[in-house]
Design an enzyme around this catalytic site. Structure first.
Site, PDB file in Angstrom:
ATOM      1  N   ASN A   9      29.999 -34.674 -22.041  1.00  0.00           N
ATOM      2  CA  ASN A   9      31.176 -33.818 -22.212  1.00  0.00           C
ATOM      3  C   ASN A   9      31.492 -33.208 -20.848  1.00  0.00           C
ATOM      4  OD1 ASN A   9      33.089 -31.928 -22.837  1.00  0.00           O
ATOM      5  ND2 ASN A   9      31.738 -30.641 -24.082  1.00  0.00           N
ATOM      6  N   TRP A  10      32.506 -33.749 -20.215  1.00  0.00           N
ATOM      7  CA  TRP A  10      32.839 -33.299 -18.850  1.00  0.00           C
ATOM      8  C   TRP A  10      33.617 -31.981 -18.842  1.00  0.00           C
ATOM      9  CZ3 TRP A  10      34.586 -38.247 -15.673  1.00  0.00           C
ATOM     10  CH2 TRP A  10      33.432 -39.033 -15.421  1.00  0.00           C
ATOM     11  N   LYS A  11      34.038 -31.528 -20.006  1.00  0.00           N
ATOM     12  CA  LYS A  11      34.781 -30.261 -20.110  1.00  0.00           C
ATOM     13  C   LYS A  11      35.959 -30.264 -19.129  1.00  0.00           C
ATOM     14  CE  LYS A  11      30.612 -28.128 -21.826  1.00  0.00           C
ATOM     15  NZ  LYS A  11      29.821 -26.931 -22.016  1.00  0.00           N
ATOM     16  N   HIS A  94      34.119 -28.239 -30.881  1.00  0.00           N
ATOM     17  CA  HIS A  94      33.215 -27.699 -29.861  1.00  0.00           C
ATOM     18  C   HIS A  94      33.282 -26.168 -29.868  1.00  0.00           C
ATOM     19  CE1 HIS A  94      31.372 -26.757 -26.027  1.00  0.00           C
ATOM     20  NE2 HIS A  94      30.805 -27.942 -26.093  1.00  0.00           N
ATOM     21  N   GLU A  96      33.299 -24.069 -27.591  1.00  0.00           N
ATOM     22  CA  GLU A  96      34.223 -23.464 -26.620  1.00  0.00           C
ATOM     23  C   GLU A  96      35.645 -23.448 -27.173  1.00  0.00           C
ATOM     24  OE1 GLU A  96      33.026 -25.795 -23.237  1.00  0.00           O
ATOM     25  OE2 GLU A  96      31.132 -24.715 -23.167  1.00  0.00           O
ATOM     26  N   GLU A 175      24.705 -27.699 -31.554  1.00  0.00           N
ATOM     27  CA  GLU A 175      24.784 -27.032 -30.261  1.00  0.00           C
ATOM     28  C   GLU A 175      24.700 -25.519 -30.447  1.00  0.00           C
ATOM     29  OE1 GLU A 175      26.710 -29.710 -27.096  1.00  0.00           O
ATOM     30  OE2 GLU A 175      28.307 -28.615 -28.083  1.00  0.00           O
ATOM     31  N   GLY A 181      25.448 -24.217 -21.481  1.00  0.00           N
ATOM     32  CA  GLY A 181      25.784 -23.807 -20.126  1.00  0.00           C
ATOM     33  C   GLY A 181      24.946 -22.650 -19.609  1.00  0.00           C
ATOM     34  N   SER A 221      22.370 -27.236 -22.603  1.00  0.00           N
ATOM     35  CA  SER A 221      21.506 -27.244 -21.414  1.00  0.00           C
ATOM     36  C   SER A 221      20.520 -28.412 -21.403  1.00  0.00           C
ATOM     37  CB  SER A 221      20.768 -25.902 -21.274  1.00  0.00           C
ATOM     38  OG  SER A 221      21.702 -24.844 -21.079  1.00  0.00           O
TER      39      SER A 221
HETATM   40  P1  PGA Z   1      25.735 -27.881 -21.416  1.00  0.00           P
HETATM   41  O1  PGA Z   1      26.957 -28.141 -22.441  1.00  0.00           O
HETATM   42  O2  PGA Z   1      24.912 -29.153 -21.410  1.00  0.00           O
HETATM   43  O3  PGA Z   1      26.374 -27.588 -20.110  1.00  0.00           O
HETATM   44  O4  PGA Z   1      24.950 -26.748 -21.963  1.00  0.00           O
HETATM   45  C1  PGA Z   1      26.770 -28.851 -23.620  1.00  0.00           C
HETATM   46  C2  PGA Z   1      28.054 -28.870 -24.395  1.00  0.00           C
HETATM   47  O5  PGA Z   1      28.788 -27.880 -24.377  1.00  0.00           O
HETATM   48  O6  PGA Z   1      28.384 -29.886 -25.042  1.00  0.00           O
END
Ligand code: PGA
Length: 270
Positions: A9-11, A94, A96, A175, A181, A221
């Site tokens: 997931n490159w966000k 997700h 976020e 998650e 993150g 993470s």
């Molecule tokens: P992260 O993100 O590996 O940077 O914690 C995972 C995600 O949000 O899918």
């Protein structure tokens, strides 16, 4: 036997000018002699570049989100039919997007419906907040999310929701929000317990086949250094990787470890 999936997931990172090169580098660094399903989910505007760069590589392309309607007056949004030819997977729900766009389980269920109608393989995200875990409510929260999403999915579906879900190749990502993150990952044992909760929650909605068949990924993470802890758990089938997924060295290590699990499963060793 459930497949092993490593999804990147490159966000909100990369641009059309550099995404293709990064994707090609990751594809070549993550080639393993085992059936690991690799997926890269770049920003919408990079989908075409990444698709072109990954042609023939065996790495699939995914979107990070999709709208719950097919078309209409939704400025700035992208619908599932628009992704035809650009992506074959999509992340829905997700945390976020729950946080920043106010997405609810009900909305996520409708997005899931659109993804499946369009033939996209969905990665459905669930996970608790830190305060919820500290209050001992993590399992209850995730159970409610699974129920809410699948109920909304069923309500939005004409026909047989179970049949559609069983054939859609649905993947669930656990998650925990406090691990995303932050560099503070869950333990393998906690993730495995939540994978059991997710499967039980799916089964409670009457979708016994999906409960057994859906790969459950851990996300939060994940790095090359900690992936082994998660893949040592038979109930964890891979990872949704954020920050580390932009680093070819990290992805090489993560997919190499996933290859061991995939090879063991293919050989019947677990
Ligand atoms: P992260 O993100 O590996 O940077 O914690 C995972 C995600 O949000 O899918």
């Amino acid at each position: 036997m459930r497949s092993v999936v490593i999804a990147a997931n490159w966000k909100m990172h990369t641009a059309p000018s550099d995404a293709g090169e990064l994707a090609a580098t990751i594809a070549s660094r993550t080639r393993v002699d085992a059936p690991v399903e690799r997926v890269i989910c770049p920003p919408f505007v990079c989908l075409a570049a990444v698709r072109d760069a990954l042609a023939g590589s065996g790495v699939a392309v995914g979107a990070q989100n999709v709208h719950h309607e097919l078309s209409g007056a939704y400025t700035g949004e992208i619908s599932a039919p628009m992704l035809a030819g650009l992506a074959t997977w999509v992340i829905v729900g997700h945390s976020e997007r729950r946080r920043d766009a106010g997405e609810t389980d009900e909305l996520i269920g409708r997005k899931l419906r659109r993804a499946i109608e369009a033939g996209l393989r969905p990665i459905v995200c669930v996970g608790e907040q830190l305060a919820e875990r500290q209050a001992g409510r993590a399992a209850a929260v995730v159970r409610d999310q699974v129920h809410g999403i699948l109920t909304a999915y069923g309500d939005a579906t004409i026909g047989d929701p179970a049949a559609d879900l069983d054939s859609a190749g649905v993947v669930v990502a656990y998650e925990p929000v406090w691990a995303i993150g932050t560099g503070r990952n869950a333990t393998g044992a906690d993730a495995a317990a939540m994978a059991d909760t997710i499967r039980a929650s799916i089964a409670e909605t009457g979708l016994a086949e999906l409960a057994g068949a859906a790969p459950v990924l851990y996300g939060g993470s994940v790095t090359a250094a900690n992936i082994a802890e998660f893949l040592a758990e038979p109930g964890i089938d891979g990872a949704l990787v954020g920050g580390a997924s932009l680093k070819p060295d990290e992805m090489a290590g993560i997919v190499a470890r996933a290859g061991l699990t995939a090879a063991a499963r293919a050989g019947g060793a677990g």
